[in-house]
Design a protein around this motif. Structure first.
Motif, PDB file in Angstrom:
ATOM      1  N   LEU A   1       0.797  -1.111  -0.002  1.00 39.01           N
ATOM      2  CA  LEU A   1       0.193  -0.137   0.048  1.00 39.01           C
ATOM      3  C   LEU A   1       0.906   1.224  -0.112  1.00 39.01           C
ATOM      4  O   LEU A   1       0.564   2.139  -0.761  1.00 39.01           O
ATOM      5  N   VAL A   2       1.999   1.189   0.876  1.00 34.49           N
ATOM      6  CA  VAL A   2       2.897   2.369   0.602  1.00 34.49           C
ATOM      7  C   VAL A   2       3.476   2.454  -0.587  1.00 34.49           C
ATOM      8  O   VAL A   2       3.605   3.844  -1.008  1.00 34.49           O
ATOM      9  N   GLY A   3       3.766   1.485  -1.246  1.00 38.02           N
ATOM     10  CA  GLY A   3       4.311   1.579  -2.449  1.00 38.02           C
ATOM     11  C   GLY A   3       3.454   2.123  -3.650  1.00 38.02           C
ATOM     12  O   GLY A   3       3.813   2.806  -4.273  1.00 38.02           O
ATOM     13  N   MET A   4       2.166   2.026  -3.423  1.00 40.90           N
ATOM     14  CA  MET A   4       1.178   2.406  -4.398  1.00 40.90           C
ATOM     15  C   MET A   4       0.928   3.779  -4.140  1.00 40.90           C
ATOM     16  O   MET A   4       0.881   4.601  -5.185  1.00 40.90           O
ATOM     17  N   LEU A   5       1.363   4.239  -2.872  1.00 41.64           N
ATOM     18  CA  LEU A   5       1.061   5.646  -2.529  1.00 41.64           C
ATOM     19  C   LEU A   5       2.189   6.435  -3.145  1.00 41.64           C
ATOM     20  O   LEU A   5       2.245   7.705  -3.851  1.00 41.64           O
ATOM     21  N   TYR A   6       3.587   5.837  -3.179  1.00 41.90           N
ATOM     22  CA  TYR A   6       4.786   6.345  -3.614  1.00 41.90           C
ATOM     23  C   TYR A   6       4.583   6.529  -4.973  1.00 41.90           C
ATOM     24  O   TYR A   6       5.112   7.480  -5.380  1.00 41.90           O
ATOM     25  N   LEU A   7       4.079   5.492  -5.533  1.00 42.14           N
ATOM     26  CA  LEU A   7       4.011   5.354  -7.025  1.00 42.14           C
ATOM     27  C   LEU A   7       3.179   6.626  -7.530  1.00 42.14           C
ATOM     28  O   LEU A   7       3.400   7.094  -8.687  1.00 42.14           O
ATOM     29  N   ARG A   8       2.498   7.070  -6.474  1.00 43.95           N
ATOM     30  CA  ARG A   8       1.438   8.145  -7.199  1.00 43.95           C
ATOM     31  C   ARG A   8       2.001   9.542  -6.911  1.00 43.95           C
ATOM     32  O   ARG A   8       1.733  10.494  -7.509  1.00 43.95           O
ATOM     33  N   ARG A   9       2.594   9.491  -5.636  1.00 45.98           N
ATOM     34  CA  ARG A   9       3.035  10.982  -5.276  1.00 45.98           C
ATOM     35  C   ARG A   9       4.594  10.968  -5.106  1.00 45.98           C
ATOM     36  O   ARG A   9       5.021  11.927  -5.093  1.00 45.98           O
ATOM     37  N   HIS A  10       5.393   9.965  -5.414  1.00 50.02           N
ATOM     38  CA  HIS A  10       6.849  10.055  -5.163  1.00 50.02           C
ATOM     39  C   HIS A  10       7.374  10.352  -4.074  1.00 50.02           C
ATOM     40  O   HIS A  10       8.309  11.280  -4.191  1.00 50.02           O
ATOM     41  N   THR A  11       6.476  10.261  -2.652  1.00 56.30           N
ATOM     42  CA  THR A  11       6.932  10.791  -1.525  1.00 56.30           C
ATOM     43  C   THR A  11       6.180   9.774  -0.760  1.00 56.30           C
ATOM     44  O   THR A  11       5.369   9.336  -0.784  1.00 56.30           O
TER      45      THR A  11
END
Lengths: 500, 178, 100, 631, 527
Positions: free
Chosen positions: E349-359
């Motif tokens: 899930l954190v990865g998915m978030l990172y993928l979207r926002r790069h942070t």
């Protein structure tokens, strides 16, 4: 005046046939090369390989034999055969790497290839020596050739410097080695391996005051050849300055031969006196591992790094030596594993080296290699991991075997130092992986050539061998074990028969 | 009891050996070395190693040293400069070497180094006694030594012969060196 | 006959002098000469021991050592010449391109 | 014991509703959700009523059970998923499904304008499911499932309007504080398991526990009881863990009614009643329960006196009333606690719903200072709320009178005279603040802001009908005191008075106290509206103290929360982790490198240095052999 | 049983890895890698279906000589302890590959899949090895692909993180190697048989000093891998910088290898020392629980937070293991699975978030719920599983562990229970800051919800959480015979020790149940 009784000696030629072939081959290469231009010496290389291969085939005739020839000067046992095979293979690999390299860098081809072969001859002599003087002459034959080979890139001041440093220190250490031989000879009255052991074991040797310093001086002399701390300081400079194939040859061939001699002298001839030298060897081993690894960590030049790594590996091997005859087979196997990985690693270094530049290769020069030539990077990864001792590669099996043997002899402390050093070594070996896989290549590195076919073959063979020897070590372990035992048995038999 | 010959040549050997390493001019060093070699040859002969002693004088003190001399002249070597700057090394080297000498002396300078001596057989040290050994026990070494000399020749030629100058490209390593 | 310990001591001293020479003389040629000293010291030991053991082997070995020394001399001088050509020096402390 | 698999349907209906609303709620629209959401509750109520009827028809002390599956088995330990309806849980499921269903219906109106209705009903249904698991569970561990489940739903619903960070904070606070209590619950459970396991008995089943209670031993029983009570203080908002409940009013009002008044917060009382045999083995723990209950009742009442937010008043009132319940169970009169639990569910649920109706009418206004005179504007709300207020003020014959009276009587009779006195005083305060609320909201002149005045309206029938039903219940709910006690007796035992008391006299005193409260409220807020301000000024310190809730939140913040965060960041993260541990690790690496850097300087490049090093090595070796030779 | 299904299981991924290198197109690579990873998955489930749950011994055993001169054999087998870890591995690898193909990894996909599959081989091999040498080989083998995964596809200080990971692990494992050698040597002396076979080695007697050192070496290697406080500092770095799939496998399976090592090797090999060291390890475990939770709480980086939460969770696992009783150990093993699923899920899930926002900075988010309700809901469930909400999988493990620890240590367990509170605190707080509140950053307004592929990744995760939360009995029951067998010696020894000297101070702290625990479990389960 007594007629010389030649019948007293057993002159059977078959056992020294491989050596003879190499010697003759060297001369043939030399003669054939007279009219060959320096930049066009590939043919000589192939000729050398052919000869070496022939010698290799003949070597297999020695396996399984036990006995001596030439009045006990040459031992024909599996030990000899094992080392002959490894040395010849290493030499062939070196030649493979040199093809195209020598020509491109305008090395005198005839001399270059013949010296490599002469050097190999010296190594084989050391491996098969039945007495100290043959070891000594073999050592000198090998060394003198390698001194010259190190300086073969004559236009290159680094190469010159490497040659002169190697030569000076080599000759210096020859003095110590000889001194040691002299004292041992004085103490026991013999220079033959088996009788030496018998003399020491029987306690009939005349004086400890001669034997003990003799042992020490021999240790010093061999310590130089295997680059053990503190007799190691030539190694990084010479490895860096020598032409890369020669460096590979030094790191592998010279070390092989030095250990062959060391094993014959210490584990067999001086085996009964082990109590007098094992502590010193243990200390030297610990020092060697530690210094080698510590200094390797801070290197930025790849050849220099590999030089220190070679020192460190000598340290691991000395752990086995310290542990005594029980680890003989392990040392042999380790040498094999070490050789293939190191040859391959130098091959890769060679592949990325630009013409005319010797020893300037930085680890950073490998940056981005994984995208430029993935196979090369993959091969290098295999070598580095093997040298680190990561299973299931050869280096791991070697370390495992070696440390196991040392541990069984009770050298737990030394083994712990060894494994901790292995962990340190991971740091610098992995830094190579970092450069290849995790950093982008600089623009100036883009002119790296594709690996030449011969070189590529050498690297490929080394990589496959590294994997195969590691994954299926049984037959190699068996033959290494067998080789060492055969040497021990042969020498014992000789001592017994002489005593009768 | 030290015989007069031994004392004389022994002393001479030591003095001239010291001469080798303290003379500033290489030629002087070389001359000292030759004196040492001859002294040692004399000791060889005193120890019943006649043939070897003679070889020492002919081959060693003669041929090899001449080779040295040629090289000195070829390179037109001058005397070394002053000690300055390398004092530490010289001091350290001297002390270390003395220490090593002291150790070896302490080990070896004892009267019963060998518990028993074996009498020399008749003709010991003569060519007759040497030759059979060379062609039996030491045949391999002998052959190997010949190859070694060949290697030396090949190597020396490879090292010392002039570089082909035509179309020579200056390797980049040299630029770094300069 | 000369006492063995005398010969051995002599040999040790000459050997050490050679060793010292290698370390303190910066001229490569002289260093090499010092190495010759070392080798000769060892030869002395061989001869002395061989004669006390009544064994001719010592002398044979010295014979080989002399051969080796000759070979070394040839090679060594060749290398020295080669170095001199490139670097125009025979001083050990000038040859520090390779270090660290 | 009769097998009755349909019990599983009771929590399953709301659970199904939750799942349905989660996945299809938004897609199918408001109409469907409005039917499914309350519908599943009615269905559950129907099954619950069925079960109740069956149970009532059986012998006293019998139970309906449904064993579903074996949940956890590890070594000897085992726990089932199984339900059990006896008198106690029968009452509870009726309250939960009944009041729950009404509140669901009410929510349809209340949430009519909210975008997120589907999510709301998902949570609400889920809550009902969890609460039903809690009360139906036949063992302590499954009860804990419901116990934590309701906590979760409470968290979700408090923070329902998540865009306001205050709400989310309140939700988290509720969850964390509850978890602290839950930790006690768990440890209590462990204590019981361990104590029984030492006798080779592995069980958490209530029946088996009761049967083996004497194996537990009084020390373990005391420990377990205290720990479980800690759990109860968390869930039921008692000192010291009450702090979350007032903040929980951030959620939508129906949530406050259902969760934070009628059902969830009473779980602690239920649990103690359920484990009455355990608490009876630990008299000291029981006494503590009573004491904490009484103190909480008083303490919360004092705060409620001065709050101006209508829901806050009700919230503290809830805390206070929960205190009564604990006073009751703590006195050993478990039935009295449950009885008050039930009446409280009626009148406090109703109070919240009425407050919600007011708030709804005033478009979200909660400040009583901005209300007033609403009596005529929202008549149904006013009248129903009046009923509830009279009930909570314990005015006979409203339900609250009977239940509170029973508690106070039990407290007195069990010998807790001091606690009884506190209860009586609190009763007075209760009627004071409740009538203060009524007067401020519905009487006097309107202080409503003009733009809100404009929209002022009575709530739609979907909201008022539940109000009326609840009002009826709040009125009549307490009339069958004795029957209730007898019904529960097989489960919770009968109360055994320790002290004789004149029941009528006690009742009179309590009622009088309530009436005094009403009178005072009338004096303050109808007759002399300037008096409260004057009093507040006159005793400003006390007033501030009460207004700021005794500064307990601030205290917790200063001694727990702040140090925790500061310490975690500075001591653990920066000092221990980064500096010490990682520093040691990196330091080792750095040491290797710097030693290497220094050592490599030995490689000067000068071959004579190398020879010297070599010689030194040789000296070392020679020294060793010199030693060997000379020794 | 002489089937070679386990070999197939181990080497299939390797075959797949080789296959990857031959593919040219990126898309084909991803599809092939995922599809290929389903084969070992299917095989592992087939094995599960054939597994006899009432047998505590190794099943599907396969044994061939490998290096006979050193007593090394290719000896593999599967028991109740490794079975579920094997399943977890195959499941997580498939999910990680499925996820990574969805845009998370864009560079060098072929190598990525190659390393992932190679990693799978290593992990499975380590789990299935019965021969200690073989175990060590696989133990080290799995290091390398992970090193590359972190180093090549990681973020930020990836090289530092990767090398730190390798060095930490290697120091420990090399010392373990020495211990293994010593062990085998002693076995040879004692049994006159040279063998690396684990069951044989269980019986080697040692002096107290020897056993202490050997246990220390094993424990160090495993404690680093777990990681136990204070050897954990490689973990936050490695986890934070690793690519999502790497973190998933690292947290999901690799850390378990440490705990697995304790269960399989360190404790049964040296039961006496393990008993002796149990207080120390339990203390460290509890410190880890609290420490991990507190440090996680204040992390500004979401992924780092999850990483520290692993420290805390693995503390629970260790606590359970060193309780030695069935509850503790089974709970620990169960918690290992839970942690694999829930933390794996969190990393995804954190990865998915990172993928979207790069942070991954928590402060960069806020109010996301409104924009990404599906994501937020899934996150919620995974988070709840992670904090051990009853009804989901996490609770079962934590409960059993704490129960086990309580049975052994009494109220010291309160500290562990406190960890549960803190677990809720940091997770909810982080969730609140990411999902709740108003949207403060304009970029978050346009953030998109999960793609079908991502949902497909998460659905099995959620499914497992519910399934394992509701029906743990099958799994626990399958584990039990093997755990009983493995811990038999520990328990008898502990019983013996306690009957010899039960100190009064200790008895005051401990509930009396402990002694009973050691007797055969005949106790009535009163219903």
């Amino acid at each position: 005046m007594n007629p010389i009784s030649l019948s007293a000696a057993d002159f059977s030629w078959l056992p020294i046939l491989p050596m003879a072939v190499v010697a003759i081959g060297a001369i043939v290469v030399l003669l054939a090369g007279v009219h060959v231009d320096d930049s066009d010496s590939d043919g000589l290389g192939w000729l050398a390989i052919a000869t070496l291969f022939l010698a290799l085939l003949l070597t297999f005739g020695i396996f399984g034999q036990t006995g001596f020839t030439f009045a006990g000067a040459i031992a024909m046992d599996s030990f000899t055969a094992y080392f002959d095979v490894v040395v010849l293979l290493a030499t062939m690999m070196t030649v493979l790497m040199s093809i195209d390299y020598a020509g491109r860098n305008r090395m005198p081809g005839a001399e270059y290839y013949s010296l490599i072969m002469f050097s190999a001859l010296g190594m084989m002599m050391m491996a098969g020596a039945g007495d100290l003087i043959v070891i000594f002459i073999g050592l000198e034959t090998m060394s003198i050739a390698v001194y010259v080979l190190a300086g073969m890139a004559r236009r290159d001041p680094k190469s010159n410097e490497a040659a002169i440093k190697y030569f000076l220190l080599g000759a210096f250490s020859t003095g110590f080695l000889l001194y040691g031989i002299a004292l041992i000879y004085g103490a026991t009255g013999t220079i033959k391996i088996g009788p030496l052991a018998a003399a020491i074991a029987s306690g009939s040797m005349n004086s400890n005051a001669l034997l003990l310093p003799g042992v020490g001086l021999l240790l010093i002399g061999f310590g130089f050849k295997v680059a053990a701390v503190p007799f190691h300081m030539w190694a990084p400079d010479v490895y860096e300055g020598a032409p890369t194939p020669v460096t590979a040859f030094m790191a592998v061939g010279v070390k092989l031969a030095a250990f062959a001699g060391l094993l014959r002298v210490f584990l067999i001839a001086l085996g009964p006196a082990a109590v007098h030298w094992s502590l010193v060897v243990a200390v030297i081993a610990a020092l060697t591992m530690t210094v080698g690894n510590l200094l390797a960590v801070v290197q930025s030049g790849i050849k220099r790094m590999l030089a220190y790594s070679a020192i460190a590996h000598a340290g691991y091997l000395l752990v086995g030596v310290a542990a005594g005859a029980g680890s003989g087979g392990a040392i042999l196997y380790y040498l094999l594993a070490y050789s293939v990985a190191n040859l391959g690693a130098f091959g890769v270094v060679l592949a990325i080296e630009r013409t005319g530049e010797i020893g300037s290769g930085k680890i950073s020069g490998l940056r981005g290699l994984s995208s430029r030539s993935p196979m090369l990077a993959a091969a290098m990864t295999v070598f580095m991991l093997s040298l680190t001792g990561v299973p299931p590669l050869a280096g791991f099996a070697g370390k495992f075997y070696l440390f196991n043997a040392a541990l069984n002899q009770g050298y737990t402390g030394l083994v712990i130092i060894g494994v901790l050093n292995s962990a340190v070594s991971a740091y610098y070996y992995f830094s190579v992986l970092v450069a290849m896989y995790m950093q982008e290549g600089g623009a100036e590195e883009s002119e790296v050539r594709r690996a030449r076919p011969a070189l590529a073959a050498a690297i490929g063979i080394a990589a496959l061998a590294t994997i195969a020897i590691g994954m299926f070590p049984q037959s190699y372990i068996a033959s290494a074990e067998n080789a060492f035992h055969s040497a021990a048995i042969t020498e014992t038999q000789r001592a017994v028969s002489l005593a009768q | 009891m030290v015989s007069a010959v031994a004392a004389f040549f022994g002393g001479l050997a030591i003095i001239s050996a010291l001469g080798v390493i303290v003379q500033r001019n290489p030629v002087h060093s070389l001359l000292s070395l030759i004196v040492t070699l001859i002294s040692i040859a004399a000791l060889f002969i005193a120890e019943d190693a006649t043939v070897v002693g003679l070889l020492q004088i002919i081959v060693y003190a003669g041929a090899i040293m001449v080779l040295f001399l040629f090289v000195i002249w070829l390179l037109n070597l001058q005397a070394e400069a002053q000690l300055s700057g390398h004092l530490a090394l010289k001091l350290g080297g001297s002390i270390a070497a003395s220490a090593f000498a002291a150790e070896m002396y302490a080990i070896l300078a004892r009267p019963h180094l060998l518990s028993q001596f074996t009498a020399e057989p008749p003709g010991f040290g003569s060519i007759d006694s040497l030759a059979p050994k060379l062609f039996t026990d030491y045949l391999v070494a002998f052959e190997a030594a010949s190859i070694l000399l060949l290697v030396a020749v090949v190597g020396a030629v490879a090292m010392a012969r002039r570089l082909p100058s035509a179309g020579e490209r200056k390797p980049s390593g040299e630029e770094q060196a300069s | 006959m000369i006492p063995l310990h005398y010969m051995m001591s002599l040999s040790a001293i000459i050997f050490a002098i050679g060793v010292a020479g290698v370390i303190i003389r910066r001229n490569i040629l002289v260093m090499f000469m010092s190495i010759e000293l070392m080798i000769n010291a060892v030869n002395l030991a061989f001869i002395a021991l061989g004669s006390r053991l009544g064994s001719i082997d010592g002398q044979v070995i010295v014979f080989f050592v002399m051969t080796v020394a000759a070979a070394e001399a040839a090679i060594g001088l060749g290398i020295i010449i080669s170095v001199f050509r490139n670097r125009e020096t025979v001083h050990a402390d000038d040859l520090t391109l390779l270090r660290w | 014991m009769v097998n009755f698999s349909a019990l599983a349907l009771i929590p399953l209906f709301p659970a199904f509703g939750a799942v349905f609303n989660l996945f299809f709620g938004d897609r199918l629209g408001r109409r469907v959700v409005n039917i499914v959401g309350p519908g599943v509750m009615f269905a559950a109520f129907a099954v619950a009523a069925w079960a109740f009827v069956r149970l009532a028809a059986m012998q006293p002390g019998s139970a309906l059970v449904a064993h579903l599956w074996t949940w956890i088995v590890a070594g000897g330990f085992n726990a089932n998923v199984g339900f059990r309806v006896d008198a106690l849980s029968a009452v509870m499921i009726l309250i939960v499904t009944g009041v729950g269903a009404l509140i669901h219906v009410y929510s349809v109106g209340y949430m009519a304008h909210d975008e997120d209705f589907a999510r709301f009903f998902t949570y609400l249904n889920l809550f009902a499911a969890a609460m039903l698991i809690l009360v139906l569970a036949d063992n302590l561990l499954l009860m804990f499932v419901g116990w934590e489940g309701v906590g979760l739903c409470s968290y979700l619903l408090i923070g329902f309007w998540y865009t306001n960070p205050q709400n989310s904070y309140a939700g988290r606070k509720a969850f964390i504080v509850n978890r602290i209590g839950d930790a006690g619950f768990l440890l209590g459970t462990f204590t019981i398991v361990a104590a029984l396991a030492s006798h080779g008995v592995w069980t958490l089943d209530f029946q088996a526990l009761r049967a083996n209670a004497d194996l537990i031993g009084s020390a373990a029983a005391t420990a377990a009881a205290l720990l479980l009570f800690l759990g109860a203080t968390g869930k039921s908002a008692q000192i010291p863990l009450y702090v979350w409940l007032p903040d929980a009013m951030a959620g939508p009002t129906p949530v406050s009614a259902l969760i934070h008044a009628a059902t969830m917060v009473t779980a602690g009382v239920y649990m103690i009643a359920r484990l009455n045999f355990l608490f009876l083995m630990a008299p000291s723990a029981l006494a503590l329960v009573a004491t904490i209950g009484a103190l909480t009742a008083l303490f919360a009442a004092t705060i409620a006196l001065v709050q101006s937010d209508i829901k806050k008043v009700l919230a503290y009132s809830t805390v206070s009333q929960l205190g009564y319940m604990f006073l009751g169970v703590g006195s050993g009169a478990f039935a009295s606690g449950i009885f008050h639990l039930m009446t409280h569910a009626f009148f406090k649920g109703l109070l919240f719903l009425c407050a919600g109706s007011v708030i709804h009418a005033l478009s979200g206004e909660q400040d009583m200072n901005k209300m007033g005179g609403l009596r005529t504007k929202v008549p149904i709300t006013f009248w129903t709320m009046m009923v509830a207020t009279l009930a909570i003020a314990a005015i006979p014959p409203f339900s609250g009178y009977f239940s509170k009276d029973l508690i106070l009587e039990s407290a007195y009779e069990s010998g807790h005279t001091g606690l009884w006195l506190i209860g009586v005083i609190t009763a007075g305060m209760t009627s004071f603040y409740m009538f203060r609320l009524i007067f401020l909201t519905f009487f006097g002149t309107s202080r409503v802001e003009p733009e809100r005045e404009h929209h002022l309206h009575e709530s739609p029938p979907v909201m008022t009908i539940p109000l009326i039903i609840l009002a009826i219940l709040a009125f009549v709910g307490g009339w069958r005191t004795h029957g209730f006690e007898q019904f529960l007796a097989p489960v919770v035992g009968e109360f055994k008075p320790a002290v004789e008391a004149n029941a009528l006299g006690l009742s009179a005193i309590a009622s009088a106290s309530g009436l005094v409260g009403i009178a005072l409220a009338y004096l303050f807020y109808i007759q002399r509206p300037e008096l409260p301000d004057a009093l507040a000024r006159g005793m400003s310190d006390l007033y501030d103290l009460l207004l700021n809730k005794w500064y307990v939140d601030e205290l917790y913040d200063a001694i727990v929360t702040k140090p925790l965060f500061w310490g975690s960041d500075n001591l653990l993260n920066r000092l221990a982790d980064r500096f010490v541990i990682d520093g040691a690790v990196n330091g080792a690496g750095l040491t290797v490198e710097s030693v290497g850097e220094v050592a490599r300087r030995a490689e000067t490049g000068n071959v004579q240095h190398y020879a010297l090093a070599y010689l030194i090595g040789a000296i070392g070796v020679a020294a060793y052999y010199l030693y060997l030779v000379t020794h | 049983m002489s089937s070679n299904v386990l070999s197939v299981l181990i080497f299939l991924p390797l075959v797949g890895a080789g296959l990857m290198l031959m593919l040219r197109s990126e898309r084909a690579t991803w599809n092939a890698a995922f599809l290929f990873s389903l084969i070992p998955l299917a095989v592992s489930f087939w094995v599960y279906s054939q597994f006899n749950p009432s047998n505590g011994n190794y099943q599907f055993v396969e044994s061939h000589e490998w290096i006979p001169s050193m007593g090394i054999s290719y000896h593999i087998g599967l028991d109740g302890i490794s079975l579920f870890l094997v399943l977890l591995t195959t499941i997580l690898i498939s999910l990680a590959l499925l996820y990574s193909g969805g845009g998370d990894i864009t560079e060098r996909p072929r190598e990525f899949c190659f390393f992932m599959l190679m990693l799978e081989s290593g992990l499975l091999g380590a789990l299935l090895a019965v021969d200690v040498f073989l175990f060590y080989v696989f133990w080290e083998v799995m290091l390398i692909p992970m090193y590359f995964l972190i180093g090549i596809w990681g973020h930020g200080r990836k090289v530092y993180a990767a090398i730190k990971f390798v060095l930490f692990t290697m120091v420990g494992s090399l010392l373990m190697l020495v211990a293994i050698l010593y062990l085998v040597y002693s076995a040879r002396v004692h049994f006159d048989r040279l063998s690396f076979d684990l069951p044989l080695l269980y019986g080697v007697p040692f002096t107290r000093t020897e056993a202490r050192w050997l246990f220390a070496a094993f424990a160090l290697a495993f404690a680093i891998k777990v990681p136990m406080w204070p050897l954990h500092t490689w973990l936050p770095d490695a986890h934070t910088e690793a690519p999502t799939a790497g973190s998933v496998i690292l947290a999901g399976v690799m850390l378990k290898m440490g705990a697995y090592g304790f269960i399989r090797f360190a404790i049964p090999l040296f039961p006496e020392v393990a008993i002796e060291a149990a207080p120390l390890f339990m203390t460290l475990a509890i410190i880890g629980i609290i420490f991990g939770a507190l440090v996680a709480m204040i992390q500004p980086d979401l992924k780092r937070l999850v990483a520290y939460s692993s420290v805390s969770h693995l503390g629970f696992v260790m606590l359970g293991i060193f309780a030695f009783n069935p509850q503790g150990v089974e709970g620990a093993l169960y918690q290992m699975l839970n942690h694999g699923v829930s933390t794996g899920g969190l990393f995804l899930l954190v990865g998915m978030l990172y993928l979207r926002r790069h942070t991954r900075e928590i402060s960069e988010f806020g109010g996301l719920w409104h924009r990404v309700p599906v994501y937020a809901s899934i996150f919620m469930v995974v988070m709840l599983s992670s904090i051990g909400l009853p009804g989901l999988n996490g609770f079962v493990g934590e409960f059993l562990i704490m129960l086990g620890a309580f049975l052994k240590t009494g109220y010291w367990t309160a500290f562990a229970v406190a960890g549960v509170i803190l677990g809720a605190l940091y997770m909810l707080w982080a969730y609140e800051r990411v999902m709740f509140g108003p949207i403060t950053k304009a970029v978050n307004e346009t953030i998109r919800d999960l793609t079908p592929r991502e949902v497909a990744v998460m659905v099995p995760v959620i499914g497992l959480m519910i399934l394992m939360g509701f029906f743990p009995r099958t799994i626990l029951g399958t584990m039990e015979p093997s755990i009983d067998l493995t811990f038999q010696r520990v328990r008898t020894m502990q019983a013996r020790l306690e009957s010899h000297h039960s100190s009064p101070q200790l008895a005051a702290l401990l509930p009396a149940s402990q002694r009973v625990e050691m007797e055969p479990r005949t106790g009535a389960t009163a219903q």
